[in-house]
Scaffold this motif. Structure first.
Motif, PDB file in Angstrom:
ATOM      1  N   ALA A 283       0.581  -1.179  -0.406  1.00  0.00           N
ATOM      2  CA  ALA A 283       0.397  -0.085   0.056  1.00  0.00           C
ATOM      3  C   ALA A 283       0.776   1.281  -0.089  1.00  0.00           C
ATOM      4  CB  ALA A 283      -0.806  -0.408   1.192  1.00  0.00           C
ATOM      5  N   LYS A 301     -16.089  -7.820  -6.629  1.00  0.00           N
ATOM      6  CA  LYS A 301     -16.753  -7.718  -4.456  1.00  0.00           C
ATOM      7  C   LYS A 301     -16.370  -8.113  -3.436  1.00  0.00           C
ATOM      8  CE  LYS A 301     -20.834  -5.063  -3.834  1.00  0.00           C
ATOM      9  NZ  LYS A 301     -21.586  -5.055  -4.450  1.00  0.00           N
ATOM     10  N   LEU A 307     -12.490  -5.275  -1.241  1.00  0.00           N
ATOM     11  CA  LEU A 307     -12.423  -5.046  -2.453  1.00  0.00           C
ATOM     12  C   LEU A 307     -14.002  -4.900  -3.114  1.00  0.00           C
ATOM     13  CD1 LEU A 307     -10.547  -4.523  -5.070  1.00  0.00           C
ATOM     14  CD2 LEU A 307     -11.020  -7.295  -4.840  1.00  0.00           C
ATOM     15  N   ASN A 308     -14.071  -3.771  -3.793  1.00  0.00           N
ATOM     16  CA  ASN A 308     -15.316  -3.251  -4.772  1.00  0.00           C
ATOM     17  C   ASN A 308     -14.341  -3.058  -5.728  1.00  0.00           C
ATOM     18  OD1 ASN A 308     -17.805  -3.152  -5.727  1.00  0.00           O
ATOM     19  ND2 ASN A 308     -18.412  -1.911  -3.859  1.00  0.00           N
ATOM     20  N   ILE A 309     -14.247  -3.293  -6.626  1.00  0.00           N
ATOM     21  CA  ILE A 309     -13.305  -2.953  -7.941  1.00  0.00           C
ATOM     22  C   ILE A 309     -14.379  -3.415  -9.308  1.00  0.00           C
ATOM     23  CG2 ILE A 309     -12.106  -4.461  -8.284  1.00  0.00           C
ATOM     24  CD1 ILE A 309     -10.194  -2.508  -8.902  1.00  0.00           C
ATOM     25  N   VAL A 316      -5.996   2.903  -9.445  1.00  0.00           N
ATOM     26  CA  VAL A 316      -6.782   2.240  -7.210  1.00  0.00           C
ATOM     27  C   VAL A 316      -4.950   3.060  -6.725  1.00  0.00           C
ATOM     28  CG1 VAL A 316      -7.366   0.440  -8.443  1.00  0.00           C
ATOM     29  CG2 VAL A 316      -5.213   0.864  -7.854  1.00  0.00           C
ATOM     30  N   ASP A 317      -5.518   3.282  -5.608  1.00  0.00           N
ATOM     31  CA  ASP A 317      -4.560   3.875  -4.489  1.00  0.00           C
ATOM     32  C   ASP A 317      -4.470   2.386  -3.668  1.00  0.00           C
ATOM     33  OD1 ASP A 317      -6.512   2.844  -3.170  1.00  0.00           O
ATOM     34  OD2 ASP A 317      -7.226   4.591  -1.939  1.00  0.00           O
ATOM     35  N   THR A 319      -4.831   0.536  -1.102  1.00  0.00           N
ATOM     36  CA  THR A 319      -5.397   0.481  -0.206  1.00  0.00           C
ATOM     37  C   THR A 319      -5.721  -0.838  -1.182  1.00  0.00           C
ATOM     38  OG1 THR A 319      -5.865   1.698   1.325  1.00  0.00           O
ATOM     39  CG2 THR A 319      -7.135   0.812   1.190  1.00  0.00           C
ATOM     40  N   THR A 320      -6.661  -0.489  -2.256  1.00  0.00           N
ATOM     41  CA  THR A 320      -7.480  -0.872  -3.365  1.00  0.00           C
ATOM     42  C   THR A 320      -6.039  -1.616  -3.936  1.00  0.00           C
ATOM     43  OG1 THR A 320      -8.386   0.694  -3.411  1.00  0.00           O
ATOM     44  CG2 THR A 320      -8.698  -0.509  -5.385  1.00  0.00           C
ATOM     45  N   ALA A 323      -5.986  -5.202  -1.409  1.00  0.00           N
ATOM     46  CA  ALA A 323      -6.725  -5.862  -1.601  1.00  0.00           C
ATOM     47  C   ALA A 323      -6.987  -6.273  -3.312  1.00  0.00           C
ATOM     48  CB  ALA A 323      -7.974  -4.914  -1.272  1.00  0.00           C
ATOM     49  N   TYR A 324      -7.047  -5.798  -4.026  1.00  0.00           N
ATOM     50  CA  TYR A 324      -6.922  -6.399  -5.411  1.00  0.00           C
ATOM     51  C   TYR A 324      -6.625  -7.617  -6.017  1.00  0.00           C
ATOM     52  CZ  TYR A 324      -6.705  -6.819 -10.897  1.00  0.00           C
ATOM     53  OH  TYR A 324      -6.928  -7.487 -11.592  1.00  0.00           O
ATOM     54  N   SER A 327      -7.477 -10.491  -2.848  1.00  0.00           N
ATOM     55  CA  SER A 327      -8.455 -11.340  -3.018  1.00  0.00           C
ATOM     56  C   SER A 327      -8.120 -12.199  -4.129  1.00  0.00           C
ATOM     57  CB  SER A 327      -9.657 -10.415  -3.671  1.00  0.00           C
ATOM     58  OG  SER A 327     -10.984 -10.615  -4.430  1.00  0.00           O
TER      59      SER A 327
END
Length: 449
Positions: A283, A301, A307-309, A316-317, A319-320, A323-324, A327
């Protein structure tokens, strides 16, 4: 009764030698007074003492000149010590009195106002103004700025990366022989140690006691294309001292040395360097470079990973991005799809790190390098130069400059390797002959195409 002329001194009839009529005549021309002759003029008045006047210079100080053929009078010569320029009239005194001595007006001020603070003065301001008008000043300034920028760019990684923690990773016992090229083991440690409760909540990391290596990659560089090879976390291997176990548990049981031993035994590839990344490191690095671009092939999701992309390419930053890459439960291929996304994130970070704006921007460059020692751990013996080589190699595995693969597996469960395809792939890396790797052996998720 006056005596006759011949009885006077100097008379031609007296017979005195040297005094004839010519002598008397000469004496009466201008020096008669000297001989007492009647009617002689009075002697000339004595010359005034003191400094001669400018229009009547002293005769002994005037150099004789040759008369000019055209009859023009010779130029007047000023006497020694005189301030009058020959042939020029003296300047008239200024009306109302002179400001200087002798009635001479003061000289005009220099252009620019003069003075110690003006642009034309001799003070610091005038000196700096003159420097600004010189082209060499700008050339030297630009060269100095470039030199400082180069020193800063090189020094920051050496200073920050030298403070990174180093761990022992080489196992005891028999190991594969030295091989050409360099093979790095890149481990993404799922440890939450060092993260605050707020950070764990933000990154959706959950249990702080977990210490598994859910990301395991081999990066090989050498004579052929670079290869970034993902090892599925659920692969079942023979673990010395523990029997058959999932490979991601090796680190929790024996640290980096046990994980290296297991991989070398299963692949025959000698691991030369070790790099470990904590969860927060991903991150921080992504945020330091201003975000990265990822291209999900489907909408995801995943509440567990935070993650919700949506589907499609997007920036993306940190944090995303983390998570990506974590997942796995919302994809049909599970962990095999996750390792593909992990390589996608790694390649995107490498591309962003080497972008001109990252290197030119001193603030971004500092933030990027500052994130390294906080969440990155290197194997013992890794120098700053070696770490830089690893970082550069990571930028050349984006699918166009290198190969990105997953260890061939027999099915989507990813517990068993497909040895018919995996062993030739391992052999090409061990021989530093990655050009012979085929598309059948190198696939994004390890499944036979």
């Amino acid at each position: 009764m006056a005596p006759p002329d011949n009885d006077r001194p100097g008379s031609g009839s007296s017979g005195t030698p040297g005094q004839g009529s010519s002598g008397a005549q000469g004496s009466s021309g201008g020096f008669g007074w000297l001989y007492g002759k009647d009617g002689a003029a009075e002697p000339p008045p004595p010359a005034p003492r003191g400094r001669p006047q400018p229009d009547q210079p002293e005769a002994t100080r005037v150099m004789p000149v040759q008369p000019r053929p055209d009859g023009a009078p010779p130029p007047r010569t000023a006497p020694r010590g005189s301030s009058v320029t020959p042939g020029r009239p003296s300047p008239a005194p200024a009306p109302g009195g002179a400001a200087g001595s002798g009635g001479t007006p003061p000289p005009p001020p220099p252009p620019g106002g003069g003075g110690s603070g003006g642009s034309g003065g001799s003070g610091v301001g005038g000196w700096f103004a003159r420097r600004l008008r010189r082209p060499r000043f700008y050339v030297r300034t630009v060269l100095l700025v470039l030199l400082l920028w180069v020193v800063y760019t090189v020094a920051v990684p050496f200073v920050t990366w030298s403070t990174s923690e180093q761990v022992a990773f080489e196992p005891d016992g028999d190991r594969p022989a030295e091989q050409d090229g360099t093979t790095y083991l890149l481990v993404g440690n799922d440890s939450r140690a060092g993260l605050t409760a707020e950070q764990r909540k933000q990154l959706s990391t959950g249990n702080p006691d977990v210490n598994l290596t859910d990301t395991i990659m081999l990066l090989h560089t050498g004579s052929g294309p670079n290869v970034l090879l993902s090892v599925p976390r659920d692969t079942e291997v023979d673990m010395p001292g523990y029997g058959t176990s999932k490979i991601n548990s090796a680190y929790a049981r024996g640290g980096a040395p046990l994980l290296v031993e297991v991989l070398e035994n299963e692949t025959g590839i000698r691991i030369d360097e070790y790099v470990q990344i904590g969860l927060g490191g991903v991150a921080d690095v992504v945020d330091a470079v201003g975000g990265i671009e990822v291209c999900p092939v489907e909408r995801i999701k995943d509440k567990a990973a935070g993650l919700n992309i949506k589907k499609g390419c997007q920036t993306v930053d940190g944090t995303t991005a983390l998570a990506y890459s974590r997942s796995r439960k919302q994809s049909a291929l599970g962990d095999l799809e996750r390792v593909r996304r992990q390589r996608e994130v790694v390649s995107a970070v490498g591309t962003a790190v080497l972008s001109p704006w990252t290197v030119i921007n001193p603030v971004r460059w500092y933030r990027l390098n500052k994130a390294v020692p906080t969440f990155f751990t290197f194997g013992e013996g890794m120098s700053s130069v070696g770490a830089a080589k690893w970082a550069l190699a990571m930028t050349r595995v984006d699918g166009t400059q290198g190969l990105t693969c997953t260890v061939p597996v027999t099915d989507g469960s990813a517990t068993t390797w497909d040895r018919d395809r995996a062993d030739p792939l391992f052999g090409a890396i061990a021989d530093d002959d990655t050009d012979r790797i085929t598309d059948d052996q190198c696939t994004p998720n390890g499944v036979r195409p």
